[in-house]
Design an enzyme around this catalytic site. Structure first.
Site, PDB file in Angstrom:
ATOM      1  N   TYR A  33     -33.751 -28.590  28.242  1.00  0.00           N
ATOM      2  CA  TYR A  33     -34.338 -27.247  28.095  1.00  0.00           C
ATOM      3  C   TYR A  33     -34.914 -26.765  29.426  1.00  0.00           C
ATOM      4  O   TYR A  33     -34.646 -25.643  29.863  1.00  0.00           O
ATOM      5  CB  TYR A  33     -35.423 -27.304  27.020  1.00  0.00           C
ATOM      6  CG  TYR A  33     -36.020 -25.962  26.661  1.00  0.00           C
ATOM      7  CD1 TYR A  33     -35.291 -25.019  25.940  1.00  0.00           C
ATOM      8  CD2 TYR A  33     -37.327 -25.643  27.014  1.00  0.00           C
ATOM      9  CE1 TYR A  33     -35.847 -23.791  25.591  1.00  0.00           C
ATOM     10  CE2 TYR A  33     -37.892 -24.417  26.671  1.00  0.00           C
ATOM     11  CZ  TYR A  33     -37.153 -23.498  25.956  1.00  0.00           C
ATOM     12  OH  TYR A  33     -37.707 -22.277  25.618  1.00  0.00           O
ATOM     13  N   SER A  56     -38.594 -19.605  30.512  1.00  0.00           N
ATOM     14  CA  SER A  56     -39.730 -20.260  29.842  1.00  0.00           C
ATOM     15  C   SER A  56     -40.609 -20.907  30.902  1.00  0.00           C
ATOM     16  O   SER A  56     -40.117 -21.276  31.985  1.00  0.00           O
ATOM     17  CB  SER A  56     -39.200 -21.343  28.906  1.00  0.00           C
ATOM     18  OG  SER A  56     -40.241 -22.212  28.510  1.00  0.00           O
TER      19      SER A  56
HETATM   20  N1  NAP Z   1     -41.025 -19.336  21.101  1.00  0.00           N
HETATM   21  C1  NAP Z   1     -41.551 -19.696  22.253  1.00  0.00           C
HETATM   22  O1  NAP Z   1     -42.720 -20.143  22.336  1.00  0.00           O
HETATM   23  C2  NAP Z   1     -40.774 -19.577  23.523  1.00  0.00           C
HETATM   24  C3  NAP Z   1     -41.391 -19.942  24.725  1.00  0.00           C
HETATM   25  C4  NAP Z   1     -40.696 -19.810  25.904  1.00  0.00           C
HETATM   26  C5  NAP Z   1     -39.409 -19.320  25.888  1.00  0.00           C
HETATM   27  N2  NAP Z   1     -38.825 -18.981  24.715  1.00  0.00           N
HETATM   28  C6  NAP Z   1     -37.456 -18.489  24.772  1.00  0.00           C
HETATM   29  O2  NAP Z   1     -37.364 -17.248  24.091  1.00  0.00           O
HETATM   30  C7  NAP Z   1     -36.094 -17.133  23.469  1.00  0.00           C
HETATM   31  C8  NAP Z   1     -36.281 -16.852  21.988  1.00  0.00           C
HETATM   32  O3  NAP Z   1     -37.053 -17.895  21.411  1.00  0.00           O
HETATM   33  P1  NAP Z   1     -37.486 -17.875  19.872  1.00  0.00           P
HETATM   34  O4  NAP Z   1     -38.621 -18.801  19.751  1.00  0.00           O
HETATM   35  O5  NAP Z   1     -37.614 -16.485  19.421  1.00  0.00           O
HETATM   36  O6  NAP Z   1     -36.188 -18.559  19.212  1.00  0.00           O
HETATM   37  P2  NAP Z   1     -35.768 -18.698  17.681  1.00  0.00           P
HETATM   38  O7  NAP Z   1     -36.810 -18.119  16.787  1.00  0.00           O
HETATM   39  O8  NAP Z   1     -35.372 -20.118  17.491  1.00  0.00           O
HETATM   40  O9  NAP Z   1     -34.453 -17.769  17.593  1.00  0.00           O
HETATM   41  C9  NAP Z   1     -33.329 -18.124  18.316  1.00  0.00           C
HETATM   42  C10 NAP Z   1     -32.327 -16.993  18.254  1.00  0.00           C
HETATM   43  O10 NAP Z   1     -31.172 -17.366  19.024  1.00  0.00           O
HETATM   44  C11 NAP Z   1     -30.020 -17.273  18.201  1.00  0.00           C
HETATM   45  N3  NAP Z   1     -29.042 -18.290  18.586  1.00  0.00           N
HETATM   46  C12 NAP Z   1     -29.246 -19.606  18.780  1.00  0.00           C
HETATM   47  N4  NAP Z   1     -28.081 -20.217  19.115  1.00  0.00           N
HETATM   48  C13 NAP Z   1     -27.138 -19.236  19.139  1.00  0.00           C
HETATM   49  C14 NAP Z   1     -25.748 -19.216  19.415  1.00  0.00           C
HETATM   50  N5  NAP Z   1     -25.069 -20.329  19.747  1.00  0.00           N
HETATM   51  N6  NAP Z   1     -25.094 -18.031  19.360  1.00  0.00           N
HETATM   52  C15 NAP Z   1     -25.758 -16.896  19.023  1.00  0.00           C
HETATM   53  N7  NAP Z   1     -27.070 -16.845  18.757  1.00  0.00           N
HETATM   54  C16 NAP Z   1     -27.753 -18.004  18.807  1.00  0.00           C
HETATM   55  C17 NAP Z   1     -30.525 -17.499  16.779  1.00  0.00           C
HETATM   56  O11 NAP Z   1     -29.576 -16.992  15.841  1.00  0.00           O
HETATM   57  P3  NAP Z   1     -29.575 -17.530  14.298  1.00  0.00           P
HETATM   58  O12 NAP Z   1     -30.793 -16.912  13.657  1.00  0.00           O
HETATM   59  O13 NAP Z   1     -28.304 -17.045  13.715  1.00  0.00           O
HETATM   60  O14 NAP Z   1     -29.673 -19.019  14.378  1.00  0.00           O
HETATM   61  C18 NAP Z   1     -31.828 -16.711  16.833  1.00  0.00           C
HETATM   62  O15 NAP Z   1     -31.591 -15.340  16.696  1.00  0.00           O
HETATM   63  C19 NAP Z   1     -35.365 -18.452  23.743  1.00  0.00           C
HETATM   64  O16 NAP Z   1     -34.516 -18.310  24.842  1.00  0.00           O
HETATM   65  C20 NAP Z   1     -36.490 -19.413  24.062  1.00  0.00           C
HETATM   66  O17 NAP Z   1     -36.064 -20.466  24.871  1.00  0.00           O
HETATM   67  C21 NAP Z   1     -39.476 -19.110  23.521  1.00  0.00           C
END
Ligand code: NAP
Length: 251
Positions: free
Chosen positions: A159, A146
């Site tokens: 984070y 990120s």
């Molecule tokens: N969204 C952004 O703007 C952004 C920006 C920078 C980086 N990122 C990074 O991109 C990645 C995805 O982000 P996102 O926004 O798509 O996240 P999200 O919508 O919150 O989805 C998180 C995913 O991770 C899974 N997860 C969380 N804890 C887990 C665990 N203990 N074991 C197995 N699975 C687990 C969740 O499963 P469940 O559905 O079962 O809970 C879900 O599939 C992350 O690493 C985040 O830090 C995101």
């Protein structure tokens, strides 16, 4: 190689594929012919729905509940997958959580949960799948970092630490795995339109948008397109790098 189906005959694992960026990764890669396996924690219904959607579009995707913080659970799932599907072609360590909290009100358990979810899981899955990739002398590992790993954010001590560390493990793994022709890279998204970002209060979202040079949040498909390039053979000479996709936020 079939240009429209670069993933044909290859299976890849996407952690945290049930929602957000992971879900877009699953759909995009399945559309390119990859056999996609994804993990999730508790969103069983969303996982089944995603499997159905991908199947309707003629692709292959299967979801497995696996708590990525639990090394034994990760090892078991990886062993079963390798036994059944053979050597994996790619791994995208995407699962994550923010767990925002200010230092003065810091809950240590919450901090540990963030580290285990974002960082430990990436090391666990890489440790379990890299040897099988090495046996084939090819493979791609992508860590979802990120911009918070580069640029501070209030409330994101935990984070940011994990996301900066993911850039670090990207470089070290790239050096270790180069002799097996395994490429290891990281993607560092800025603000991408997902539930994670929707949790930010509306007025704060507005001020964030105005601070982004391209004046919008990124789309999950834009991140998936970058990941798909890094997985492709066109990216065979790229390793140990972190790619920012942030609308100019860190420019
Ligand atoms: N969204 C952004 O703007 C952004 C920006 C920078 C980086 N990122 C990074 O991109 C990645 C995805 O982000 P996102 O926004 O798509 O996240 P999200 O919508 O919150 O989805 C998180 C995913 O991770 C899974 N997860 C969380 N804890 C887990 C665990 N203990 N074991 C197995 N699975 C687990 C969740 O499963 P469940 O559905 O079962 O809970 C879900 O599939 C992350 O690493 C985040 O830090 C995101």
């Amino acid at each position: 190689m079939d240009a429209a189906q670069p993933g044909k005959g290859k299976w890849v694992l996407v952690t945290g594929g049930s929602r957000g960026i992971g879900r877009a990764l699953v759909k995009h890669l399945a559309g390119q012919g990859y056999q996609v396996v994804f993990t999730y924690q508790s969103s069983a219904e969303a996982a089944r729905e995603l499997e159905r959607e991908v199947a309707e579009q003629g692709g292959q995707a299967e979801g497995h509940a696996c708590d990525g913080r639990d090394y034994d659970a990760v090892r078991q799932v990886c062993e079963q997958l390798v036994e059944r599907l053979g050597e994996p072609y790619g791994l995208i360590n995407n699962m994550g959580m923010t767990g925002d909290q200010l230092l003065f009100k810091f809950d240590i358990e919450r901090y540990r949960e963030v580290v285990a979810t974002n960082l430990d899981s990436s090391v666990y899955f890489s440790k379990c799948l890299a040897p099988a990739m090495a046996a084939e002398k090819r493979g791609k590992i992508i860590h979802m970092s990120s911009v918070s790993g580069l640029k501070g954010n209030k409330g994101q001590v935990g984070y940011s630490a994990t996301k900066a560390a993911m850039m670090g493990i990207t470089r070290s793994m790239a050096l270790e795995l180069a002799r097996f022709k395994i490429n290891v890279n990281a993607i560092a998204p800025g603000y991408i339109a997902t539930e994670m970002v929707e949790q930010i209060p509306a007025d704060a979202r507005k001020s964030i948008t105005s601070s982004i040079p391209l004046k919008r949040f990124g789309e999950v498909e834009e991140v998936a397109a970058l990941a798909s390039f890094l997985l492709s053979t066109q990216a065979n000479y790229i390793t140990g790098q972190t790619f920012l996709i942030d609308g100019g936020l860190t420019a």
